[in-house]
Design a protein around this motif. Structure first.
Motif, mmCIF file in Angstrom:
data_model
loop_
_atom_site.group_PDB
_atom_site.id
_atom_site.type_symbol
_atom_site.label_atom_id
_atom_site.label_comp_id
_atom_site.label_asym_id
_atom_site.label_seq_id
_atom_site.Cartn_x
_atom_site.Cartn_y
_atom_site.Cartn_z
ATOM 1 N N GLU A 1 -4.332 -3.072 -12.311
ATOM 2 C CA GLU A 1 -5.778 -3.259 -12.302
ATOM 3 C C GLU A 1 -6.354 -2.682 -11.004
ATOM 4 N N SER A 2 -7.073 -3.472 -10.228
ATOM 5 C CA SER A 2 -7.683 -2.934 -9.001
ATOM 6 C C SER A 2 -6.878 -3.272 -7.753
ATOM 7 N N TYR A 3 -5.596 -3.604 -7.947
ATOM 8 C CA TYR A 3 -4.768 -4.000 -6.812
ATOM 9 C C TYR A 3 -3.535 -3.109 -6.708
ATOM 10 N N VAL A 4 -3.087 -2.931 -5.476
ATOM 11 C CA VAL A 4 -1.813 -2.262 -5.247
ATOM 12 C C VAL A 4 -0.875 -3.278 -4.614
ATOM 13 N N TRP A 5 0.323 -3.374 -5.190
ATOM 14 C CA TRP A 5 1.361 -4.261 -4.687
ATOM 15 C C TRP A 5 2.315 -3.428 -3.844
ATOM 16 N N ILE A 6 2.568 -3.872 -2.620
ATOM 17 C CA ILE A 6 3.268 -3.046 -1.638
ATOM 18 C C ILE A 6 4.512 -3.756 -1.124
ATOM 19 N N ALA A 7 5.664 -3.110 -1.257
ATOM 20 C CA ALA A 7 6.903 -3.583 -0.626
ATOM 21 C C ALA A 7 6.983 -2.925 0.748
ATOM 22 N N GLU A 8 6.965 -3.726 1.807
ATOM 23 C CA GLU A 8 6.853 -3.187 3.160
ATOM 24 C C GLU A 8 8.152 -3.308 3.958
ATOM 25 N N ASN A 9 8.267 -2.433 4.944
ATOM 26 C CA ASN A 9 9.406 -2.501 5.858
ATOM 27 C C ASN A 9 9.299 -3.691 6.804
ATOM 28 N N THR A 10 8.168 -4.383 6.783
ATOM 29 C CA THR A 10 7.964 -5.557 7.638
ATOM 30 C C THR A 10 8.463 -6.835 6.976
ATOM 31 N N ALA A 11 9.223 -6.713 5.875
ATOM 32 C CA ALA A 11 9.857 -7.842 5.182
ATOM 33 C C ALA A 11 8.886 -8.664 4.347
ATOM 34 N N VAL A 12 7.708 -8.114 4.037
ATOM 35 C CA VAL A 12 6.743 -8.821 3.200
ATOM 36 C C VAL A 12 6.365 -7.960 2.003
ATOM 37 N N VAL A 13 5.785 -8.625 0.997
ATOM 38 C CA VAL A 13 5.118 -7.929 -0.103
ATOM 39 C C VAL A 13 3.634 -8.256 0.003
ATOM 40 N N ARG A 14 2.813 -7.215 -0.086
ATOM 41 C CA ARG A 14 1.377 -7.369 0.112
ATOM 42 C C ARG A 14 0.632 -6.987 -1.175
ATOM 43 N N LYS A 15 -0.294 -7.834 -1.588
ATOM 44 C CA LYS A 15 -1.219 -7.499 -2.672
ATOM 45 C C LYS A 15 -2.540 -7.124 -2.031
ATOM 46 N N LEU A 16 -2.971 -5.892 -2.271
ATOM 47 C CA LEU A 16 -4.119 -5.356 -1.558
ATOM 48 C C LEU A 16 -5.181 -4.899 -2.552
ATOM 49 N N ASP A 17 -6.421 -5.237 -2.280
ATOM 50 C CA ASP A 17 -7.555 -4.834 -3.116
ATOM 51 C C ASP A 17 -7.900 -3.375 -2.808
ATOM 52 N N LEU A 18 -7.793 -2.518 -3.809
ATOM 53 C CA LEU A 18 -8.037 -1.093 -3.589
ATOM 54 C C LEU A 18 -9.509 -0.789 -3.305
ATOM 55 N N GLU A 19 -10.414 -1.642 -3.733
ATOM 56 C CA GLU A 19 -11.831 -1.407 -3.481
ATOM 57 C C GLU A 19 -12.217 -1.781 -2.054
ATOM 58 N N SER A 20 -11.812 -2.961 -1.618
ATOM 59 C CA SER A 20 -12.210 -3.443 -0.296
ATOM 60 C C SER A 20 -11.211 -3.079 0.803
ATOM 61 N N GLY A 21 -9.961 -2.805 0.407
ATOM 62 C CA GLY A 21 -8.927 -2.531 1.398
ATOM 63 C C GLY A 21 -8.370 -3.785 2.035
ATOM 64 N N LYS A 22 -8.762 -4.953 1.520
ATOM 65 C CA LYS A 22 -8.327 -6.212 2.117
ATOM 66 C C LYS A 22 -7.086 -6.763 1.425
ATOM 67 N N THR A 23 -6.242 -7.423 2.211
ATOM 68 C CA THR A 23 -5.078 -8.115 1.679
ATOM 69 C C THR A 23 -5.535 -9.408 1.025
ATOM 70 N N VAL A 24 -5.143 -9.629 -0.233
ATOM 71 C CA VAL A 24 -5.546 -10.843 -0.941
ATOM 72 C C VAL A 24 -4.380 -11.812 -1.134
ATOM 73 N N GLN A 25 -3.162 -11.306 -1.060
ATOM 74 C CA GLN A 25 -1.983 -12.168 -1.111
ATOM 75 C C GLN A 25 -0.891 -11.559 -0.242
ATOM 76 N N LEU A 26 -0.070 -12.432 0.343
ATOM 77 C CA LEU A 26 1.049 -11.987 1.166
ATOM 78 C C LEU A 26 2.254 -12.859 0.831
ATOM 79 N N TYR A 27 3.374 -12.221 0.537
ATOM 80 C CA TYR A 27 4.579 -12.943 0.146
ATOM 81 C C TYR A 27 5.630 -12.787 1.246
ATOM 82 N N LYS A 28 5.966 -13.903 1.879
ATOM 83 C CA LYS A 28 6.914 -13.905 2.989
ATOM 84 C C LYS A 28 8.152 -14.709 2.614
#
Length: 403
Positions: free
Chosen positions: A48-75
């Motif tokens: 949908e309007s989100y990108v889910w990101i597997a990061e080298n910082t050991a987290v997964v980030r759900k980011l809103d592609l319209e606003s550029g803001k992180t809406v969820q963070l999985y640690k």
């Protein structure tokens, strides 16, 4: 003395490379409306309007592609997250609300995306880094691969029990880390699977489910394909064609129905990390997007034997690691929604960038800079719940750039 000179030359080359990247980052700093991440994206998926990101910082980030803001963070992981996938809350529901992640820490974790709750952790899922995950929802089956050269099968039918996943089989015929997976369902108790390793070898398997009180899956090798010289970074399948991107600088399209009709390789001047054949998407268009080095290229592949390069552009200032389709929904006239295809790319430069597909296909080429491709620089030093050691930073560079 020779060692000192070698170190000096490497350091000088790195300084030159760093300066070239600095200049390029300044030149393209607004292209693609970049969203700056706190780390580097090692894998992404667009929903949908989100990108889910597997990061080298050991987290997964759900980011809103319209606003550029992180809406969820999985640690919870204790090493870089290298791969992610989704499955259903209840088998067959089609909601795709369960997030599955794999990491350097050798664990597979399941998360509820409604609550962000950690459902389960499967420790020591592999003997080394987890490289890829693939879900066959119709079979409640998760397939994983790792640097330990093993492909493993996991039962997803009992994920609501919040217990570690049950292993239901494995394949151990590869002699190098297994980098990419692709599978599809045949019948209720069978499927086909492609596995690709860092030597460029692809293996084609027929999977069968053995019955009983604790069913297991077994793989029978049907064919071995040797079309690349080294690591296969991405592998996709559709309409009897297998698409592969390799560190040998080529994209290959293998006609599985008529191998003799397979077109010649599409050559690139740098390792190809990501591909997006639009023919395999809902758009069904005869275009191929590739990421090699820091350049994005667009090919017209309507004539398979003579692919035409119609656009190449400076999309990032470091190696592109993923290219995905985004069906952007905006408000149209008379209260109607408008759906427009966009492209989302990410890179070791630590950004997510967005591109209107129609512009990529129609605008004049942007002036090019030389392709910049080299080992990844150390991960971001910004604050995070995870920080890599010097040895791990070097290992990440090798993981991302070596054969």
């Amino acid at each position: 003395m020779a060692g000192d000179m070698s170190t000096f030359l490497v350091s000088e080359a790195q300084l030159i490379l760093d300066e070239a990247r600095r200049q390029k980052s300044e030149k393209i700093k607004t292209l693609g409306s970049p969203i700056q991440l706190s780390g580097k994206a090692l894998a992404i998926q667009v929903h949908e309007s989100y990108v889910w990101i597997a990061e080298n910082t050991a987290v997964v980030r759900k980011l809103d592609l319209e606003s550029g803001k992180t809406v969820q963070l999985y640690k919870g992981h204790t090493g870089p997250v290298t791969t992610l996938a989704f499955t259903d809350t209840n088998p067959g529901s089609g909601d795709g609300k369960i997030l599955i992640t794999g990491s350097w820490d050798r664990t597979i974790r399941l998360w509820n995306t409604d609550t962000r709750e950690l459902i389960s952790t499967t420790k020591d899922a592999h003997g080394d880094f987890i490289k890829s995950l693939f879900v066959l929802s119709s079979h409640n089956l998760l397939i994983s691969s790792g640097s330990d050269k093993i492909v493993r099968f996991w039962d997803l039918s009992t994920l609501q029990r919040k217990e570690p996943l049950r292993s239901v089989g494995s394949i151990s015929s590869h002699t190098r880390p297994v980098e990419s997976l692709y599978a599809s369902t045949c019948f209720d108790t069978s499927a086909v699977l492609y596995t690709a390793d860092t030597m460029g070898i692809i293996k084609f398997w027929f999977l069968t489910k053995d019955g009983g009180s604790s069913p297991t899956w077994r793989g029978t090798l049907r064919e071995e394909l040797i079309h690349h010289r080294t690591r296969i970074n991405e592998m996709l399948y559709g309409s009897d064609h297998l698409w592969t991107a390799s560190a040998d600088g080529t994209v290959q399209v293998l006609n599985r129905a008529s191998p003799e009709k397979s077109p010649p390789p599409i050559e690139h001047p740098a390792p190809v990390r990501s591909i997006l054949p639009l023919a395999l998407t809902e758009l069904g268009e005869p275009y191929l997007l590739t990421g090699a080095g820091d350049m994005m290229r667009v090919y017209d592949v309507s004539t398979a034997d003579e692919p035409e390069l119609i656009r190449e552009m400076d999309a990032h200032w470091h190696d592109i690691t993923a290219i995905r389709l985004w069906k952007r929904v905006t408000a149209g006239s008379h209260g109607m929604s408008r759906i427009e295809p966009w492209i989302v790319s990410t890179s070791l430069d630590g950004t997510i960038r967005k591109w209107r597909l129609s512009e990529l296909l129609s605008l004049p080429p942007i002036p090019k800079e030389p392709v910049i491709s080299a080992p990844a620089p150390p991960p971001s030093s910004q604050k995070s719940g995870f920080k890599m050691t010097d040895d791990e930073e070097r290992e990440l560079a090798e993981l991302m750039d070596s054969d």
